[in-house]
Write a protein that holds these residues in place. Sequence first.
Motif, PDB file in Angstrom:
ATOM      1  N   GLN A  41       0.812  -1.212   0.000  1.00  0.00           N
ATOM      2  CA  GLN A  41       0.000   0.000   0.000  1.00  0.00           C
ATOM      3  C   GLN A  41       0.849   1.267   0.000  1.00  0.00           C
ATOM      4  O   GLN A  41       0.499   2.274  -0.615  1.00  0.00           O
ATOM      5  N   VAL A  42       1.981   1.227   0.689  1.00  0.00           N
ATOM      6  CA  VAL A  42       2.862   2.393   0.742  1.00  0.00           C
ATOM      7  C   VAL A  42       3.392   2.740  -0.653  1.00  0.00           C
ATOM      8  O   VAL A  42       3.478   3.915  -1.026  1.00  0.00           O
ATOM      9  N   GLU A  43       3.718   1.715  -1.440  1.00  0.00           N
ATOM     10  CA  GLU A  43       4.185   1.953  -2.806  1.00  0.00           C
ATOM     11  C   GLU A  43       3.077   2.556  -3.664  1.00  0.00           C
ATOM     12  O   GLU A  43       3.317   3.457  -4.467  1.00  0.00           O
ATOM     13  N   VAL A  44       1.874   2.049  -3.483  1.00  0.00           N
ATOM     14  CA  VAL A  44       0.729   2.555  -4.239  1.00  0.00           C
ATOM     15  C   VAL A  44       0.476   4.018  -3.902  1.00  0.00           C
ATOM     16  O   VAL A  44       0.285   4.865  -4.789  1.00  0.00           O
ATOM     17  N   GLU A  45       0.500   4.340  -2.609  1.00  0.00           N
ATOM     18  CA  GLU A  45       0.235   5.712  -2.179  1.00  0.00           C
ATOM     19  C   GLU A  45       1.329   6.666  -2.651  1.00  0.00           C
ATOM     20  O   GLU A  45       1.064   7.844  -2.938  1.00  0.00           O
ATOM     21  N   ALA A  46       2.559   6.175  -2.737  1.00  0.00           N
ATOM     22  CA  ALA A  46       3.656   7.023  -3.197  1.00  0.00           C
ATOM     23  C   ALA A  46       3.406   7.516  -4.617  1.00  0.00           C
ATOM     24  O   ALA A  46       3.467   8.717  -4.896  1.00  0.00           O
ATOM     25  N   ILE A  47       3.113   6.601  -5.532  1.00  0.00           N
ATOM     26  CA  ILE A  47       2.919   7.002  -6.927  1.00  0.00           C
ATOM     27  C   ILE A  47       1.606   7.766  -7.102  1.00  0.00           C
ATOM     28  O   ILE A  47       1.492   8.635  -7.975  1.00  0.00           O
ATOM     29  N   GLN A  48       0.615   7.485  -6.274  1.00  0.00           N
ATOM     30  CA  GLN A  48      -0.628   8.253  -6.331  1.00  0.00           C
ATOM     31  C   GLN A  48      -0.386   9.718  -5.987  1.00  0.00           C
ATOM     32  O   GLN A  48      -1.092  10.603  -6.470  1.00  0.00           O
ATOM     33  N   HIS A  49       0.620   9.953  -5.141  1.00  0.00           N
ATOM     34  CA  HIS A  49       0.980  11.320  -4.771  1.00  0.00           C
ATOM     35  C   HIS A  49       2.132  11.852  -5.623  1.00  0.00           C
ATOM     36  O   HIS A  49       2.794  12.829  -5.266  1.00  0.00           O
ATOM     37  N   LYS A  50       2.370  11.151  -6.746  1.00  0.00           N
ATOM     38  CA  LYS A  50       3.347  11.580  -7.743  1.00  0.00           C
ATOM     39  C   LYS A  50       4.761  11.739  -7.183  1.00  0.00           C
ATOM     40  O   LYS A  50       5.500  12.675  -7.523  1.00  0.00           O
ATOM     41  N   THR A  51       5.143  10.838  -6.319  1.00  0.00           N
ATOM     42  CA  THR A  51       6.516  10.783  -5.841  1.00  0.00           C
ATOM     43  C   THR A  51       7.063   9.380  -6.039  1.00  0.00           C
ATOM     44  O   THR A  51       6.323   8.397  -5.932  1.00  0.00           O
ATOM     45  N   THR A  52       8.344   9.296  -6.382  1.00  0.00           N
ATOM     46  CA  THR A  52       8.968   8.001  -6.588  1.00  0.00           C
ATOM     47  C   THR A  52       9.934   7.659  -5.467  1.00  0.00           C
ATOM     48  O   THR A  52      10.661   6.673  -5.557  1.00  0.00           O
ATOM     49  N   GLN A  53       9.933   8.461  -4.417  1.00  0.00           N
ATOM     50  CA  GLN A  53      10.819   8.202  -3.282  1.00  0.00           C
ATOM     51  C   GLN A  53      10.015   7.864  -2.040  1.00  0.00           C
ATOM     52  O   GLN A  53       9.020   8.530  -1.732  1.00  0.00           O
ATOM     53  N   ILE A  54      10.450   6.839  -1.341  1.00  0.00           N
ATOM     54  CA  ILE A  54       9.820   6.430  -0.096  1.00  0.00           C
ATOM     55  C   ILE A  54      10.899   6.407   0.980  1.00  0.00           C
ATOM     56  O   ILE A  54      11.917   5.726   0.839  1.00  0.00           O
ATOM     57  N   PHE A  55      10.684   7.165   2.034  1.00  0.00           N
ATOM     58  CA  PHE A  55      11.614   7.182   3.159  1.00  0.00           C
ATOM     59  C   PHE A  55      10.967   6.487   4.348  1.00  0.00           C
ATOM     60  O   PHE A  55       9.883   6.874   4.787  1.00  0.00           O
ATOM     61  N   HIS A  56      11.626   5.462   4.818  1.00  0.00           N
ATOM     62  CA  HIS A  56      11.060   4.620   5.858  1.00  0.00           C
ATOM     63  C   HIS A  56      11.772   4.853   7.182  1.00  0.00           C
ATOM     64  O   HIS A  56      12.998   4.809   7.255  1.00  0.00           O
TER      65      HIS A  56
END
Length: 213
Positions: A52-67
């Motif tokens: 879900q985190v990956e899905v939400e990232a691209i939905q918000h037009k960002t390709t970076q995820i910081f955990h």
Amino acid sequence: MWLATGCFAPSTNLLKEVTLFLRSKKSPFSADCLNRLQRTLSNGQRKYPPHQVEVEAIQHKTTQIFHKVYFPDDSDEAFEVDSSTRAKDFCHNIAARLNLKSPEGFSLFVKIADKVISVPEGDFFFDFVRHLTDWIKKARPTKDKDTSADTIVLSISNGCSIVGVTPQFTYQVFFMKKLWSATIPGKDTSADTIVLSISNGCSIVGVTPQFTY
């Protein structure tokens, strides 16, 4: 397309066409999709659909995820993780940031609901979390699902946080010592002061600390 290229590669017959298609587009997402496809071909394909985190990232037009990752000394730091990141890669990145001499003996642990589980080093990080959250959801009644604070930070390239994004099921990630048999106090002072401490600030040689949160 961004999600698909990060999880699996097309067949040999279709690969050339997909590559040409991505190269023909001028969107910055096309270049990132091409890079993700190359990493998938190099690192192997995922076993589970995107988290879900990956899905939400691209939905918000960002390709970076910081955990966010938590440590036994009650500190925490955010690390970039992508679809092709395996647990061992994550551990190496953390060890490098903390100036540890080696990530040997360390592991990622995921705390979700009332479970704390070590992440196998060969597993893709998001595959493991996806599988674990799905299993917890099926095992627990809806009313008992965890509602703890979100520990995922989605960030865009200019450092701004995405406000109001809450995963459907929350979890926390800890970086801790898993194997203590080869631990020599004083050999790695960074590990001694940051990672090997327990909640009351004391170190116990030869004793595996209990998980405290």
